[in-house]
Design a protein around this motif. Structure first.
Motif, PDB file in Angstrom:
ATOM      1  N   MET A 163     -30.010   1.436  -5.715  1.00 34.60           N
ATOM      2  CA  MET A 163     -31.429   1.385  -6.077  1.00 34.60           C
ATOM      3  C   MET A 163     -31.606   1.491  -7.585  1.00 34.60           C
ATOM      4  O   MET A 163     -32.396   0.751  -8.175  1.00 34.60           O
ATOM      5  N   VAL A 164     -30.869   2.395  -8.203  1.00 35.39           N
ATOM      6  CA  VAL A 164     -30.944   2.550  -9.659  1.00 35.39           C
ATOM      7  C   VAL A 164     -30.508   1.258 -10.346  1.00 35.39           C
ATOM      8  O   VAL A 164     -31.154   0.785 -11.280  1.00 35.39           O
ATOM      9  N   THR A 165     -29.400   0.689  -9.882  1.00 35.22           N
ATOM     10  CA  THR A 165     -28.889  -0.542 -10.469  1.00 35.22           C
ATOM     11  C   THR A 165     -29.910  -1.666 -10.331  1.00 35.22           C
ATOM     12  O   THR A 165     -30.206  -2.383 -11.298  1.00 35.22           O
ATOM     13  N   TYR A 166     -30.440  -1.825  -9.132  1.00 31.62           N
ATOM     14  CA  TYR A 166     -31.420  -2.888  -8.871  1.00 31.62           C
ATOM     15  C   TYR A 166     -32.670  -2.724  -9.736  1.00 31.62           C
ATOM     16  O   TYR A 166     -33.131  -3.674 -10.369  1.00 31.62           O
ATOM     17  N   THR A 175     -33.080  -1.053 -12.508  1.00 34.95           N
ATOM     18  CA  THR A 175     -32.761  -1.248 -13.925  1.00 34.95           C
ATOM     19  C   THR A 175     -32.554  -2.726 -14.224  1.00 34.95           C
ATOM     20  O   THR A 175     -33.061  -3.247 -15.229  1.00 34.95           O
ATOM     21  N   TYR A 176     -31.832  -3.409 -13.346  1.00 33.00           N
ATOM     22  CA  TYR A 176     -31.575  -4.833 -13.565  1.00 33.00           C
ATOM     23  C   TYR A 176     -32.864  -5.651 -13.522  1.00 33.00           C
ATOM     24  O   TYR A 176     -33.069  -6.531 -14.353  1.00 33.00           O
ATOM     25  N   THR A 177     -33.746  -5.365 -12.570  1.00 33.70           N
ATOM     26  CA  THR A 177     -34.987  -6.144 -12.467  1.00 33.70           C
ATOM     27  C   THR A 177     -35.903  -5.902 -13.665  1.00 33.70           C
ATOM     28  O   THR A 177     -36.668  -6.791 -14.039  1.00 33.70           O
ATOM     29  N   ARG A 178     -35.821  -4.720 -14.254  1.00 30.83           N
ATOM     30  CA  ARG A 178     -36.679  -4.421 -15.405  1.00 30.83           C
ATOM     31  C   ARG A 178     -36.092  -4.919 -16.724  1.00 30.83           C
ATOM     32  O   ARG A 178     -36.836  -5.302 -17.623  1.00 30.83           O
TER      33      ARG A 178
END
Length: 128
Positions: free
Chosen positions: A94-97, A99-102
């Motif tokens: 969730m953190v990775t997703y 961060t990546y989307t932002r």
């Protein structure tokens, strides 16, 4: 869904093979620094390469690690280690997703999840 499962399986296989070498060579430092980096890179990279669900890839990885925990640990510890694997890897996903989307920067997402994963592993090593 199939590509998400494949990304999770491929990242788990890569991590398993590399982690054996890392842990043999670096022990606790490997577990707290190198293993989290390798795992976060593997999960995120396979999810991106296969253009699949990033959180799902991390979840599948956590399930595979959880099965490994059950097989290789005592009954008392194994089931709780499995739950921790699934929850923690899902959280890192969730953190990775997010961060990546932002940021649209995979490296930033991997670094942030690596820091959290390293902190988690450090905590677990110190408590056990």
């Amino acid at each position: 869904m199939i590509t998400t499962i494949m990304a999770g399986i491929l990242s788990a296989i890569l991590a398993y093979l590399c982690n054996k070498v890392i842990l043999k060579s670096f022990r606790d430092e490997g577990l707290t620094i190198l293993v989290p980096l390798l795992e976060e890179m593997a999960k995120t990279t396979f999810a991106l390469l296969l253009k699949t669900n990033m959180i799902g890839t991390h979840f599948i990885f956590g399930c595979i690690e959880g099965i490994y925990d059950i097989i290789t640990s005592s009954k008392r510890i194994g089931k709780w280690a499995a739950v921790a694997s699934i929850l923690s890897h899902s959280f890192f996903g969730m953190v990775t997703y997010l961060t990546y989307t932002r940021t649209k920067q995979a490296l930033i997402a991997i670094i942030l999840s690596w820091i959290l994963h390293s902190g988690w592993n450090w905590y677990v090593v110190k408590k056990l």
